[in-house]
Write an enzyme that holds these catalytic residues in place. Structure first.
Site, short mmCIF file in Angstrom:
data_model
loop_
_atom_site.label_atom_id
_atom_site.label_comp_id
_atom_site.label_asym_id
_atom_site.label_seq_id
_atom_site.Cartn_x
_atom_site.Cartn_y
_atom_site.Cartn_z
N ASN A 75 -3.75 5.89 -6.76
CA ASN A 75 -3.55 5.01 -5.88
C ASN A 75 -3.79 3.62 -6.55
OD1 ASN A 75 -5.98 3.59 -3.78
ND2 ASN A 75 -3.99 4.06 -3.16
N TYR B 30 4.40 0.58 -3.00
CA TYR B 30 3.97 0.31 -4.47
C TYR B 30 5.17 -0.49 -5.06
CZ TYR B 30 0.49 4.30 -4.07
OH TYR B 30 -0.28 4.86 -3.93
N HIS C 286 0.83 -1.03 -0.11
CA HIS C 286 0.11 -0.09 -0.08
C HIS C 286 0.74 1.32 -0.17
CE1 HIS C 286 -3.76 2.11 0.69
NE2 HIS C 286 -3.05 2.85 1.52
N LYS D 163 -7.50 13.72 -6.30
CA LYS D 163 -6.81 12.45 -6.13
C LYS D 163 -8.10 11.59 -5.93
CE LYS D 163 -3.44 9.69 -3.77
NZ LYS D 163 -2.29 9.60 -2.85
N HIS E 237 -10.52 2.55 -0.37
CA HIS E 237 -10.65 2.17 1.07
C HIS E 237 -11.38 0.87 1.05
CE1 HIS E 237 -10.34 3.89 5.27
NE2 HIS E 237 -9.02 3.64 4.83
N ASN E 238 -11.01 -0.38 0.55
CA ASN E 238 -11.78 -1.30 0.06
C ASN E 238 -11.82 -2.24 1.18
OD1 ASN E 238 -11.74 -0.27 -2.65
ND2 ASN E 238 -10.01 -1.58 -3.15
#
Lengths: 736, 219
Positions: A530, A52, A49, A91, A95-96
């Site tokens: 993101n 990357y 997260h 942006k 927030h899965n």
């Protein structure tokens, strides 16, 4: 250095989400065994997260510059120049995982986090959007998740005071165990009033602002970098709790503080809280940071250094301030009832040193925490090429009407009114287009406005990641164009499965290649984004979902186009010709039960030509309504235009040979426009002169509804009942 | 016509209201911070919408006990005109300036949509430019707009014509007798749930609520 009281075992390393070779890399970097606090810090910095590590290699290939780009990826949000000294800061972020575990707080804090990213840069949020994907409607958890997520987004955004103006909602069984909640925020700043996270100057106070630190959200970023299994519920304590009231106060206090000239650098505490924000500020400025955790305002007693460094408590900021302005700054924060504490100083040591209760809990090289994070070139496999579906093999239905109505009232295609009425989409008094059109439009000042939208068609990306990646960008660009805006830049939220599986990595690589190609062809750079990987439950990955959030500029609101038919007798003109691609269409799925075939290819040259033409005729006031053709094809497009008008309808004639293909094909780069009857001929000729297929297919009818020759006559009421009925029915709405 | 708009922490429609007041009355209103203890000399005080103190505890309850509200109460008693919109209405009921209370919407969800309001009383400072029975379009945006009161209050409100606005063609929140806005006995304190400040220029889709603000000039 005090002896670490906790022995670092391979098991402990594993629990922190670090692979054995990653841990070895870290030990080699610092030359000794880390303390538990240090292990926590590196786990936060080196998880997927924050680092990357699987995606970086591919993200670097995306175009990120352009004449209007002020700040591309790498800051809290991207920044573009919209003229007159105005800048748009925006942006999108996922927030899965938290939203699946605790839908209300998960989605609420997703909104809170992205709003903070935007106002951290000095911008006042002026619009919010969200791209949501849920499991199959019949799945037992879906209704609960929809209800909680929508309430959470509204609960936070409404209270904070930002209009939530757009977004997407889709349903598919592949999201049953892993929903997607992608929140986008758009802010307005002055081009000379943008704030960054890079600290400058040695010996300056590092100030903690906002809410107190609690034990919520510890390891949130690590959770976001792991797959789910049936025990996902057990992770509930890692979900943060949002407080939109504090965030609203934080917004006002930050903007006031920025205006006072006290701020040198600012970074919000998002994922991995204090750790990521402090490292970011120091590393970017080539400075060390010393933190004294005894000074951190805590909500709970007895918090350890480890907990404080990993807490993801919301509504917190870290700043480097001009020492002479310290008192003034403190007064502003006290006025807003917020905590203000000097928790450390910048140094010239390039070390990140944490002390707590007289002990040094961590002493790490600050730049290497970010720069030396692992970076992977993960193996990937080329996705299989799906077969083109010959439209001649798709039989003409006996009756088109039930097909049109079934699609119009299907979970993915019906009205989202039930959702967006729970969002305050009018606050700030600048909403020129509310949800339900191609793109939302928000006034900036005077005549100037921006258009915003989020788009992706996950089933296309699943079938062909490269074409699907292109399509997501193209559709976003087309939706901005449809209201008359010039697309400026985009933010991407790349949601995929486990990148350690070569077929998932293949989807990712090819989708990025498609996005890149479309961005280049459409002059539509990526300025922020993101990546959300590991969206899997029990080995079942989500549909690859690279959501694209676009921003366009509308210099003159008086030429803005909307989808609603305006007057009976207006001519209906199809721009881009009739379609023939039925593979991966809504028709194929909803009517024939087949999710298969190649998605419609995206010819980017054609896309650009058609879009530029449509924008030109909008701005020349030659059209009265515009709607792009996408999911559901021409039939859905016309029905939506009729419904948006309130009372008007469409009467059109189609080729009798295959009216179903003409109605439901999802070929790209197409629009339906209306114009006065007198203007139609000239408009069609103008299109042909520009090398664009255009034809008048019918006219706007005073008797509402949809009449298609040959084959279907549907009343306005039937259209409305189908379109508006599904969502409230599904959610079991009681009246009022 | 000089107006003041009170700002509590968490209030978020103060800018909408101030812009609407300026656009319709021609005079820029004064923003008054909740911690002040005295109002400036003004003709009208507006308590705007938002989520004062996050609506924590009970919507409007904490703001109603802010320092400035003592002066608002004192001056209201001497006839100063007070308008509360949305959270402002909730605050005025909590402050005892208007009867009744606003509870959760009957549908239990926040609702933002355009509704229709029938003007029931044109003798107030906010409706004198309209005709009895006029229907205006106006947006709502609230989760707790369900107006309730005891029987006695209700019969006094209805009997004395103190219901100023009523929802027609659908009640969005379950409010008793479709009540959207009321006025106090002395006619100087009005509270309403809908947001007229968001319906005054073509950008808003209609200008139906402009005459409400223009009424302020005649009052």
């Amino acid at each position: 250095m005090t002896q670490a009281p906790i022995k670092i075992t391979p098991q402990l390393v594993k629990e922190h989400g670090l692979k054995p070779d990653e841990y070895d890399r870290f030990v080699k970097l610092i030359g000794r065994e880390p303390t538990i606090t240090e292990l926590g810090i590196v786990s936060a910095m080196w998880n997927e997260h924050c680092s990357y590590k699987s995606s970086k290699k591919w993200l670097k290939t995306l175009p990120t510059t352009g004449k209007r780009v002020i700040q591309g990826p790498g800051e809290n949000a991207g920044v573009i120049d919209i003229g007159d000294g105005d800048a748009i800061v925006f942006k999108m972020e996922s927030h899965n995982h938290p939203s699946f575990i605790e839908p209300y707080q998960g989605s609420a804090t997703g909104v809170g986090g992205i709003l903070r990213d935007v106002f951290t840069m000095g911008a006042r949020p002026i619009a919010a959007l969200n791209a949501l994907r849920f499991g199959a409607p019949e799945h037992p958890r879906t209704r609960h998740l929809v209800s909680g997520v929508v309430a959470g987004i509204g609960g936070y955004g409404n209270s904070f005071g930002v209009p939530t103006v757009g977004g997407e909602v889709n349903f598919h069984p592949r999201y049953n165990g892993n929903i997607l909640v992608n929140a986008m925020a758009v802010g307005l700043a002055r081009t000379d009033g943008i704030f960054y996270s890079k600290a400058t100057g040695v010996g300056l106070p590092v100030v903690y602002l906002g809410a107190k630190t609690g034990r919520d959200g510890i390891h949130g970023a690590t959770m976001a970098s792991a797959e789910f299994d049936d025990k996902a519920e057990e992770k509930r304590p890692t979900v943060q709790v949002g407080d939109p009231f504090t965030e609203k106060c934080l917004l006002e206090a930050c903007l006031e503080l920025m205006a006072s000239g006290a701020v040198i650098a600012i970074q919000d505490m998002g994922a991995a809280g204090l750790t990521c924000s402090a490292v970011e500020m120091g590393a970017k400025g080539d400075l060390g940071i010393d933190l004294d955790l005894d000074k951190v305002p805590c909500r709970e007693e007895g918090m350890t250094a480890y907990e404080m460094m990993l807490s993801e408590s919301q509504e917190r900021m870290l700043m480097v301030l001009r020492p002479e302005k310290e008192k003034e700054a403190e007064a502003i924060f006290r006025k807003w009832g917020l905590d203000f504490a000097i928790v450390g100083y910048t140094t010239d040591t390039l070390r990140f040193r944490i002390s707590h209760q007289g002990e040094l809990k961590a002493d790490l090289p600050i730049k290497e925490l970010g720069d030396q994070a692992p970076e992977y070139d993960r193996p990937w496999t080329e996705p299989a090429q799906p077969a083109f579906i010959d439209p001649d093999t798709i039989p003409t239905p006996n009756d088109l009407k039930p097909a049109i109505l079934k699609i119009l009232g299907s979970p993915d295609m019906c009205s989202r009114r039930w959702v967006w009425e729970q969002y305050d989409h009018l606050i700030q008094s600048n909403t020129a287009q509310i949800p339900g059109g191609d793109a939302a439009v928000v006034r900036i000042a005077g005549k100037k406005a921006i258009a915003v939208t989020t788009d992706v068609t996950p089933r296309y990306v699943e079938a062909d990641p490269f074409e699907g990646g292109k399509q997501a960008v193209a559709e976003c660009w087309r939706n901005l164009t449809s209201v008359g805006a010039e697309p400026i830049a985009l933010t991407d939220n790349l949601n995929f499965g486990n990148p350690e599986r070569p077929e998932i990595m293949g989807q990712f690589v090819k989708a990025i290649a498609g996005i890149r190609e479309a961005c280049l062809a459409l002059n539509f750079p990526v300025v922020s984004g993101n990546v959300s990987l590991y969206n899997e439950t029990n080995g079942q990955a989500i549909l690859p979902t690279p959501a694209i959030g676009g921003v366009g500029l509308l210099p003159d609101l008086s030429v803005m186009a909307t989808i609603a038919f305006k007057a009976a007798g207006d001519s209906i003109v199809l721009i881009g010709g009739h379609g023939s691609h039925i593979g991966q269409s809504i028709y194929l799925r909803e009517i024939l039960g087949r999710e298969e075939g190649a998605p419609p290819p995206v010819d980017l040259g054609r896309e650009r030509r058609h879009g530029d033409f449509v924008r030109k005729i909008i701005r020349a006031r030659k059209v009265t309504a515009v709607h792009d053709i996408s999911d559901g094809g021409l039939a859905q497009c016309l029905a939506e235009m009729a419904l948006a008008s309130g009372t008007l309808g469409a009467e059109i004639a189609l080729d009798a040979h295959a009216p179903h293909i003409a109605l439901f094909a999802e070929d790209q780069a197409r629009y339906v426009v209306t114009c006065t009857a007198e203007g139609a001929r000239a408009l069609v000729e103008e299109a042909w002169d520009a090398g664009i297929a255009a034809e008048q297919i019918g006219e706007v009818a005073a008797a509402g509804g949809l009449i298609v020759w040959p084959g279907a006559s549907i009343s306005h009421e039937e259209l409305r009942n189908a379109h508006e009925g599904w969502f409230p029915g599904f959610m079991g709405v009681n009246p009022a | 016509m000089i107006s003041a708009v009170i700002v509590f922490p968490g209030i978020n429609r103060e800018t909408d209201m101030m812009q609407a007041l300026e656009a319709t009355t021609g005079t820029k209103p004064v923003a008054v911070w909740h911690a002040e203890t005295e109002l400036p000399p003004v003709d009208l005080v507006v308590v705007p919408g938002g989520f004062s103190y996050g609506d924590y505890l009970r919507c409007g309850a904490i703001a109603a006990r802010s320092p400035i509200m003592n002066d608002v109460r004192a001056k209201a008693a001497r006839g100063l005109k007070i308008l509360g919109v949305c959270n402002g209405f909730q605050i005025l009921t909590e402050a005892g300036l208007l009867p009744g209370a606003l509870i959760r919407n009957a549908g239990l969800r926040f609702v933002c949509r355009q509704v229709k309001l029938r003007v029931e009383n044109t003798r107030t400072f906010f409706t004198n430019r309209l005709n009895q029975g006029d229907v205006v379009r106006c947006p709502i945006a609230h989760g707790e707009g369900n107006y309730v009161c005891d029987e006695e209050t209700l019969s006094s409100l209805e009997g004395e014509g103190r219901v100023v606005f009523r929802y027609v063609e659908g009640n969005p929140n379950g409010a008793t007798n479709d009540i959207a806005g009321i006025v106090n006995k002395t006619g100087n304190v009005i509270g309403m749930m809908p947001h007229p400040e968001n319906m005054i220029e073509p950008l808003h889709g209609a200008t139906d609520c402009r005459p409400l603000f223009e009424s302020l000039l005649a009052a």
